[in-house]
Write an enzyme that holds these catalytic residues in place. Structure first.
Site, PDB file in Angstrom:
ATOM      1  N   TRP A  72      18.252 112.481  -9.234  1.00 41.36           N
ATOM      2  CA  TRP A  72      18.268 112.949 -10.618  1.00 41.36           C
ATOM      3  C   TRP A  72      18.972 111.926 -11.510  1.00 41.36           C
ATOM      4  CZ3 TRP A  72      21.102 118.164 -12.151  1.00 41.36           C
ATOM      5  CH2 TRP A  72      20.603 118.612 -13.380  1.00 41.36           C
ATOM      6  N   HIS A 125      25.690 104.139  -2.213  1.00 41.68           N
ATOM      7  CA  HIS A 125      26.525 105.227  -1.687  1.00 41.68           C
ATOM      8  C   HIS A 125      27.873 104.682  -1.209  1.00 41.68           C
ATOM      9  CE1 HIS A 125      23.410 108.213  -1.841  1.00 41.68           C
ATOM     10  NE2 HIS A 125      22.684 107.741  -0.863  1.00 41.68           N
ATOM     11  N   SER A 155      22.555 121.044   1.510  1.00 44.00           N
ATOM     12  CA  SER A 155      21.488 120.127   1.117  1.00 44.00           C
ATOM     13  C   SER A 155      21.331 119.012   2.155  1.00 44.00           C
ATOM     14  CB  SER A 155      21.795 119.548  -0.263  1.00 44.00           C
ATOM     15  OG  SER A 155      20.752 118.718  -0.688  1.00 44.00           O
TER      16      SER A 155
END
Ligand code: A3P
Length: 315
Positions: A72, A125, A155
């Site tokens: 997103w 990350h 998730s």
């Protein structure tokens, strides 16, 4: 390659071979390097990035832990920064997955970082202490997105089930995944150190690090997008605001729109085993209530209480 490069490569291979590796079934195997768990196959890229990356003042680094809203954030920031070039009729997001539009540095999908147009939009990350040294002195900006770990654990479990279970292996149970998560033994974990590293820096250097929460984006996307646009130096004009440009970007980047695009329905990301559709699931806040037992919730809450509360971080 010169023999010096060969030697360097060999030294990196030896270093990686000496690191502790994860015990779980989840693939790729991960290795503990400087207090964080990395996917072992990506470590050479991570180390090369640390050693060689030269940050530019206009760079924008998008950082997250997996399953915190990375996809997103990539779509949103790309749309904000490139809105003079693209609108919803011609944005590359219509024909490419957000992870192709803004690839991860550690996946090394960019042959030539220097050749990228400025501002360069880069994603990773990698935890804060492991960022390349050149990031600090430069004027480049970091946007970090985090998410309530109660939702991230669910998730990431779904994602691993769908994407990373080796064939002929038993299912990775939620209990096993939860245990690994709480031990910190998940990719780019421990989650608490990942989050607090960026959180502390965002408090100390708010012009350098913008700390976002998935939940805030869900609650007030327009307000959050204004904040992001200002932070990266592309504030929305009054005209744009009145013309509904922010809402248009929000709609283009919504889970519903992205999930519905042909490009995101099938196929894998280049050079990976990851199905593009696996990045789009429910996108809800609080889905954990459907999966976690009360004792799991207590355990995770107490970790969060211990690690986050003293720093004023709440979910
Ligand atoms: P869920 O598994 O809870 O549905 P990441 O992008 O960091 O891999 O995180 C994936 C999570 O973000 C998934 O959460 C996914 O559904 C959600 N997501 C993906 N795209 C989104 C979007 N455009 N808007 C809101 N949530 C999105």
């Amino acid at each position: 390659a010169s023999s010096k490069e060969d030697d360097q490569e060999k030294a990196i291979d030896e270093l990686i071979a000496s690191l502790p590796i994860s015990k779980g079934l989840v693939r790729p195997v991960h290795s503990l390097y400087q207090n964080f768990w990395y996917p072992t196959p990506l470590l050479p890229n991570v180390i090369a990035f640390r050693r060689h990356f030269e940050a530019k003042d206009k760079d924008i680094l998008l950082v997250s832990q997996p399953k915190s809203g990375t996809t997103w954030l990539k779509a949103l920031v790309f749309s904000i920064v490139n809105r003079s070039r693209f609108d919803t009729s011609n944005t590359p997001l219509l024909t490419s997955n957000p992870h192709e539009v803004v690839p991860f540095i550690e996946h090394k999908l960019w042959p030539d970082l220097d050749g990228l147009a400025e501002p360069r939009l880069l994603a990773t990350h990698i935890p804060y202490p492991a960022l390349p040294e050149s990031v600090q002195p430069s004027d480049c900006r970091i946007i970090y997105i985090c998410r309530n770990p109660l939702d991230t654990v669910i998730s990431s479990w779904h994602f691993l089930l769908e994407r990373a279970r080796p064939e002929n292996q038993p299912e990775w149970s939620l209990e096993e995944h939860f245990e690994a998560f709480c031990q910190g033994e998940i990719l780019f974990g421990p989650f608490w150190d990942h989050i607090t590293g960026y959180w502390k820096e965002s408090l100390e250097r708010p012009r350098k690090v913008l700390f976002l929460k998935y939940e805030d984006l869900k609650e007030d996307i327009v307000g959050q997008l204004k904040k992001v646009a200002e932070f990266v130096g592309f504030p929305f004009t009054e005209e744009e605001e009145e013309g509904g440009v922010i809402e248009e970007i929000a709609k283009m980047c919504s889970l519903k729109t992205l999930k519905g695009l042909e490009v995101n329905k099938s196929g894998k990301l280049p050079h990976t085993i990851t199905e593009k559709r696996s990045f789009f699931r429910k996108g809800e806040v609080g889905d954990w209530v459907n999966h976690l037992t009360p004792s799991m919730v207590d355990r995770l809450n107490s970790i969060m209480q211990e690690k986050f509360s003293p720093l004023g971080l709440r979910f």
